[in-house]
Motif scaffolding. Structure first.
Motif, PDB file in Angstrom:
ATOM      1  N   GLY A  19      23.757  40.059  37.425  1.00 37.88           N
ATOM      2  CA  GLY A  19      22.812  40.502  36.388  1.00 37.88           C
ATOM      3  C   GLY A  19      22.687  42.007  36.293  1.00 37.88           C
ATOM      4  O   GLY A  19      21.653  42.524  35.898  1.00 37.88           O
ATOM      5  N   GLY A  47      27.201  42.076  33.793  1.00 37.98           N
ATOM      6  CA  GLY A  47      26.758  40.714  33.475  1.00 37.98           C
ATOM      7  C   GLY A  47      25.858  40.698  32.246  1.00 37.98           C
ATOM      8  O   GLY A  47      25.995  39.827  31.374  1.00 37.98           O
ATOM      9  N   GLY A  57      29.900  53.537  33.794  1.00 39.66           N
ATOM     10  CA  GLY A  57      29.771  52.180  33.259  1.00 39.66           C
ATOM     11  C   GLY A  57      28.986  52.092  31.968  1.00 39.66           C
ATOM     12  O   GLY A  57      29.289  51.260  31.113  1.00 39.66           O
ATOM     13  N   SER A  63      20.696  47.282  42.695  1.00 38.97           N
ATOM     14  CA  SER A  63      22.082  47.168  42.236  1.00 38.97           C
ATOM     15  C   SER A  63      22.480  48.544  41.748  1.00 38.97           C
ATOM     16  O   SER A  63      21.631  49.420  41.582  1.00 38.97           O
ATOM     17  N   GLN A  96      30.077  44.007  45.213  1.00 36.13           N
ATOM     18  CA  GLN A  96      30.122  42.869  46.137  1.00 36.13           C
ATOM     19  C   GLN A  96      31.307  41.946  45.849  1.00 36.13           C
ATOM     20  O   GLN A  96      31.591  41.025  46.618  1.00 36.13           O
ATOM     21  N   ASP A 152      19.061  32.908  41.355  1.00 38.47           N
ATOM     22  CA  ASP A 152      19.448  32.652  42.740  1.00 38.47           C
ATOM     23  C   ASP A 152      20.767  33.371  42.991  1.00 38.47           C
ATOM     24  O   ASP A 152      21.439  33.785  42.054  1.00 38.47           O
ATOM     25  N   ARG A 173      28.643  52.142  43.533  1.00 39.55           N
ATOM     26  CA  ARG A 173      29.336  51.998  42.246  1.00 39.55           C
ATOM     27  C   ARG A 173      30.573  51.103  42.437  1.00 39.55           C
ATOM     28  O   ARG A 173      31.356  51.318  43.367  1.00 39.55           O
ATOM     29  N   PRO A 174      30.765  50.139  41.531  1.00 35.71           N
ATOM     30  CA  PRO A 174      31.959  49.280  41.653  1.00 35.71           C
ATOM     31  C   PRO A 174      33.172  49.962  41.021  1.00 35.71           C
ATOM     32  O   PRO A 174      33.457  49.778  39.847  1.00 35.71           O
ATOM     33  N   PHE A 176      24.685  33.292  43.963  1.00 31.46           N
ATOM     34  CA  PHE A 176      25.767  32.340  43.735  1.00 31.46           C
ATOM     35  C   PHE A 176      26.466  32.090  45.077  1.00 31.46           C
ATOM     36  O   PHE A 176      26.750  33.039  45.815  1.00 31.46           O
ATOM     37  N   MET A 189      28.832  54.004  29.413  1.00 24.26           N
ATOM     38  CA  MET A 189      29.617  54.303  28.216  1.00 24.26           C
ATOM     39  C   MET A 189      30.695  53.240  27.966  1.00 24.26           C
ATOM     40  O   MET A 189      30.998  52.907  26.827  1.00 24.26           O
ATOM     41  N   GLU A 197      17.140  43.126  41.616  1.00 24.25           N
ATOM     42  CA  GLU A 197      17.204  43.623  42.990  1.00 24.25           C
ATOM     43  C   GLU A 197      18.064  44.878  42.982  1.00 24.25           C
ATOM     44  O   GLU A 197      18.681  45.221  41.981  1.00 24.25           O
ATOM     45  N   LEU A 228      24.670  45.709  34.821  1.00 22.43           N
ATOM     46  CA  LEU A 228      25.088  46.132  33.481  1.00 22.43           C
ATOM     47  C   LEU A 228      26.216  45.234  32.960  1.00 22.43           C
ATOM     48  O   LEU A 228      26.184  44.779  31.808  1.00 22.43           O
ATOM     49  N   SER A 245      24.216  63.364  41.644  1.00 22.70           N
ATOM     50  CA  SER A 245      24.222  62.281  42.608  1.00 22.70           C
ATOM     51  C   SER A 245      25.375  62.547  43.577  1.00 22.70           C
ATOM     52  O   SER A 245      26.191  63.430  43.343  1.00 22.70           O
TER      53      SER A 245
HETATM   54  C1  LIG Z   1      23.648  56.829  42.253  1.00 24.07           C
HETATM   55  C2  LIG Z   1      24.353  56.273  41.053  1.00 24.07           C
HETATM   56  C3  LIG Z   1      24.320  56.971  39.855  1.00 24.07           C
HETATM   57  C4  LIG Z   1      24.978  56.472  38.734  1.00 24.07           C
HETATM   58  N1  LIG Z   1      24.883  57.169  37.574  1.00 24.07           N
HETATM   59  C5  LIG Z   1      25.532  56.720  36.476  1.00 24.07           C
HETATM   60  C6  LIG Z   1      25.447  57.427  35.246  1.00 24.07           C
HETATM   61  O1  LIG Z   1      24.766  58.452  35.162  1.00 24.07           O
HETATM   62  N2  LIG Z   1      26.126  56.942  34.191  1.00 24.07           N
HETATM   63  C7  LIG Z   1      26.876  55.795  34.247  1.00 24.07           C
HETATM   64  O2  LIG Z   1      27.466  55.380  33.252  1.00 24.07           O
HETATM   65  N3  LIG Z   1      26.961  55.089  35.408  1.00 24.07           N
HETATM   66  C8  LIG Z   1      26.318  55.537  36.509  1.00 24.07           C
HETATM   67  N4  LIG Z   1      26.412  54.831  37.680  1.00 24.07           N
HETATM   68  C9  LIG Z   1      27.340  53.685  37.725  1.00 24.07           C
HETATM   69  C10 LIG Z   1      26.728  52.426  37.117  1.00 24.07           C
HETATM   70  O3  LIG Z   1      25.602  52.114  37.870  1.00 24.07           O
HETATM   71  C11 LIG Z   1      27.753  51.290  37.164  1.00 24.07           C
HETATM   72  O4  LIG Z   1      28.900  51.627  36.421  1.00 24.07           O
HETATM   73  C12 LIG Z   1      27.225  49.972  36.596  1.00 24.07           C
HETATM   74  O5  LIG Z   1      25.843  49.899  36.631  1.00 24.07           O
HETATM   75  C13 LIG Z   1      27.822  48.801  37.356  1.00 24.07           C
HETATM   76  O6  LIG Z   1      27.301  47.602  36.847  1.00 24.07           O
HETATM   77  P1  LIG Z   1      27.743  46.205  37.450  1.00 24.07           P
HETATM   78  O7  LIG Z   1      26.989  45.166  36.737  1.00 24.07           O
HETATM   79  O8  LIG Z   1      29.218  46.100  37.489  1.00 24.07           O
HETATM   80  O9  LIG Z   1      27.294  46.271  38.989  1.00 24.07           O
HETATM   81  P2  LIG Z   1      25.809  46.111  39.592  1.00 24.07           P
HETATM   82  O10 LIG Z   1      24.827  46.900  38.805  1.00 24.07           O
HETATM   83  O11 LIG Z   1      25.898  46.421  41.048  1.00 24.07           O
HETATM   84  O12 LIG Z   1      25.462  44.591  39.371  1.00 24.07           O
HETATM   85  C14 LIG Z   1      26.109  43.554  40.059  1.00 24.07           C
HETATM   86  C15 LIG Z   1      25.088  42.484  40.268  1.00 24.07           C
HETATM   87  O13 LIG Z   1      25.727  41.306  40.744  1.00 24.07           O
HETATM   88  C16 LIG Z   1      24.902  40.731  41.711  1.00 24.07           C
HETATM   89  N5  LIG Z   1      25.656  39.829  42.567  1.00 24.07           N
HETATM   90  C17 LIG Z   1      26.727  40.103  43.333  1.00 24.07           C
HETATM   91  N6  LIG Z   1      27.110  39.002  44.018  1.00 24.07           N
HETATM   92  C18 LIG Z   1      26.258  38.013  43.638  1.00 24.07           C
HETATM   93  C19 LIG Z   1      26.114  36.652  44.000  1.00 24.07           C
HETATM   94  N7  LIG Z   1      26.918  36.069  44.882  1.00 24.07           N
HETATM   95  N8  LIG Z   1      25.108  35.929  43.432  1.00 24.07           N
HETATM   96  C20 LIG Z   1      24.256  36.496  42.529  1.00 24.07           C
HETATM   97  N9  LIG Z   1      24.350  37.794  42.155  1.00 24.07           N
HETATM   98  C21 LIG Z   1      25.339  38.542  42.708  1.00 24.07           C
HETATM   99  C22 LIG Z   1      24.353  41.940  42.475  1.00 24.07           C
HETATM  100  O14 LIG Z   1      23.205  41.583  43.209  1.00 24.07           O
HETATM  101  C23 LIG Z   1      24.035  42.885  41.313  1.00 24.07           C
HETATM  102  O15 LIG Z   1      22.752  42.662  40.817  1.00 24.07           O
HETATM  103  C24 LIG Z   1      25.728  55.268  38.819  1.00 24.07           C
HETATM  104  C25 LIG Z   1      25.725  54.551  40.001  1.00 24.07           C
HETATM  105  C26 LIG Z   1      25.053  55.039  41.123  1.00 24.07           C
HETATM  106  C27 LIG Z   1      25.067  54.245  42.386  1.00 24.07           C
END
Ligand SMILES: Cc1cc2nc3c(=O)[nH]c(=O)nc-3n(C[C@H](O)[C@H](O)[C@H](O)COP(=O)(O)OP(=O)(O)OC[C@H]3O[C@@H](n4cnc5c(N)ncnc54)[C@H](O)[C@@H]3O)c2cc1C
Length: 349
Positions: A11, A15, A316, A39, A195, A163, A287-288, A165, A318, A37, A13, A246
């Motif tokens: 859940g 998802g 992410g 993330s 993760q 919950d 960051r992933p 997964f 953008m 939570e 960005l 950062s």
């Molecule tokens: C300090 C910092 C600054 C940043 N600044 C910027 C910025 O200025 N501009 C920008 O574009 N990007 C920025 N980013 C990057 C941006 O946060 C990411 O590109 C983007 O948010 C990633 O989204 P995501 O959904 O892939 O990952 P996440 O946001 O990590 O979401 C993944 C989700 O999946 C869930 N998950 C994983 N495994 C399971 C499971 N088994 N069951 C249920 N849920 C699960 C996790 O709990 C989490 O909630 C920054 C990141 C950080 C850490």
């Protein structure tokens, strides 16, 4: 057994954007996530900058990504009647070599289009700027408000399982997957952020996660509407509150804030601003990112019931709306993915 077109895991960005775009196409989605939570998304500063300041180059596909991102977030703002995409002028505070580089690069139209001007940041006696600054129009997304609103918008269109997964509860079938013997779907799409490194189905993806830390600070005597950037960024949130970020750490992948990062961020800040600060919050996230710095989307090469949508990296906000559109069109209408983000590029043949 309840039947779905897609199960989406995660859940953040990735998802959230994907679930919204799938529901826009009338897809019946089961969304498994644990809410807001810690993330990467919740911690992120949410900045959108079409330029890579370090090399003064355009961000990959910025001409496509930026307008798609702005349209996407603004359309969600309109539906939710809440504002979370904020335009902001970015002021890159120059070091001694920067002005010459900027003036030289400004001869190229793909760079000039993003640069407003070069000059001094006005009305800011506290800023040390002997070499001036370059100004670029950007945005910042309040990611927490965005997640809240997406969740509300899709609430009555998806079935949400609040919950974690668990892989043990997933079974691969010839016509899709089942989860917990309760849900059947044509496909399951993993948007697990960093993760995903422990997801055995996608362990061939060369993830290179990178931890980042941010401070929220009060600077009593600074009134700045600019996003100031020099090694670190200082984002004004209003009422003398700022986000300072950062850091990049490829070794420590815990989501715990560290003293080292706090000291580093403040040191960098004091190198260009004569201010006293009060730290009111300190957050860390991972960051992933992927080794070749591109995102990844596609179906598993051996199990087409499984898919991945990930690798949003440091930019992410953008990329996510454009990437989501690419992936949904691939999934539903068999359109080819851009080869730079296609999962196929990392499949060992
Ligand atoms: C300090 C910092 C600054 C940043 N600044 C910027 C910025 O200025 N501009 C920008 O574009 N990007 C920025 N980013 C990057 C941006 O946060 C990411 O590109 C983007 O948010 C990633 O989204 P995501 O959904 O892939 O990952 P996440 O946001 O990590 O979401 C993944 C989700 O999946 C869930 N998950 C994983 N495994 C399971 C499971 N088994 N069951 C249920 N849920 C699960 C996790 O709990 C989490 O909630 C920054 C990141 C950080 C850490």
């Amino acid at each position: 057994m309840d039947h779905f077109d897609q199960i989406v895991v995660g859940g953040g960005l990735a998802g959230s954007v994907l679930v919204y775009q799938l529901t826009q196409q009338g897809q019946h989605v089961c969304w498994i996530h644990t809410g807001q939570e810690k993330s990467s998304t919740v911690v992120a500063a949410g900045l959108i900058n079409p330029l890579v300041f370090r090399y003064l180059t355009s961000v990959w596909k910025a001409n496509k990504l930026l307008p798609e991102a702005v349209n996407f977030y603004q359309s969600i703002e309109e539906i939710s009647q809440r504002s979370f995409l904020h335009p902001i002028t970015i002021a890159k505070v120059f070091g001694d070599q920067d002005e010459a580089l900027w003036r030289q690069k400004m001869k190229k139209p793909e760079i000039t289009q993003w640069i407003d001007s070069i000059g001094k940041v006005p009305d800011n006696d506290l800023l040390i700027q002997p070499f001036g600054a370059g100004f670029v129009q950007g945005y910042w997304l309040d990611t927490v408000v965005f997640l809240e609103e997406i969740n509300k918008i899709v609430a009555d269109k998806v079935v949400t399982l609040s919950d974690r997964f668990y892989l043990d509860d997933l079974h691969l079938m010839s016509d899709g997957v089942t989860y917990k013997n309760r849900f059947h779907a044509n496909k399951i799409i993993f948007c697990e952020g960093w993760q995903a490194v422990i997801n055995p189905f996608f362990n061939f993806v060369p993830f290179r996660p990178v931890k980042g830390e941010l401070l929220t600070i009060i600077i009593e005597n600074l009134n700045s509407n600019y996003l100031l950037v020099k090694d670190v960024f200082l984002l004004p949130l209003g009422k003398n509150i700022f986000r300072l970020g950062s850091t990049y750490d490829w070794d420590d992948l815990s989501d715990e804030p560290t003293e080292k990062a706090r000291a580093h961020l403040l040191d960098k800040l004091y190198s260009f601003l004569k201010v006293k600060v009060e730290v009111i919050d300190h957050q860390a996230g991972v960051r992933p990112a992927i080794a070749d710095r591109r995102s990844v989307a596609g179906l598993h090469p051996d199990y087409p019931q499984l898919a991945i949508f990930n690798g949003l990296g440091a930019r992410g906000v953008m990329i996510a709306p454009w990437l989501g559109k690419q992936f949904v069109e691939h999934l539903l209408f068999q359109k080819s993915l851009d080869e730079k983000i296609d999962l196929n590029r990392v499949v060992k043949k």
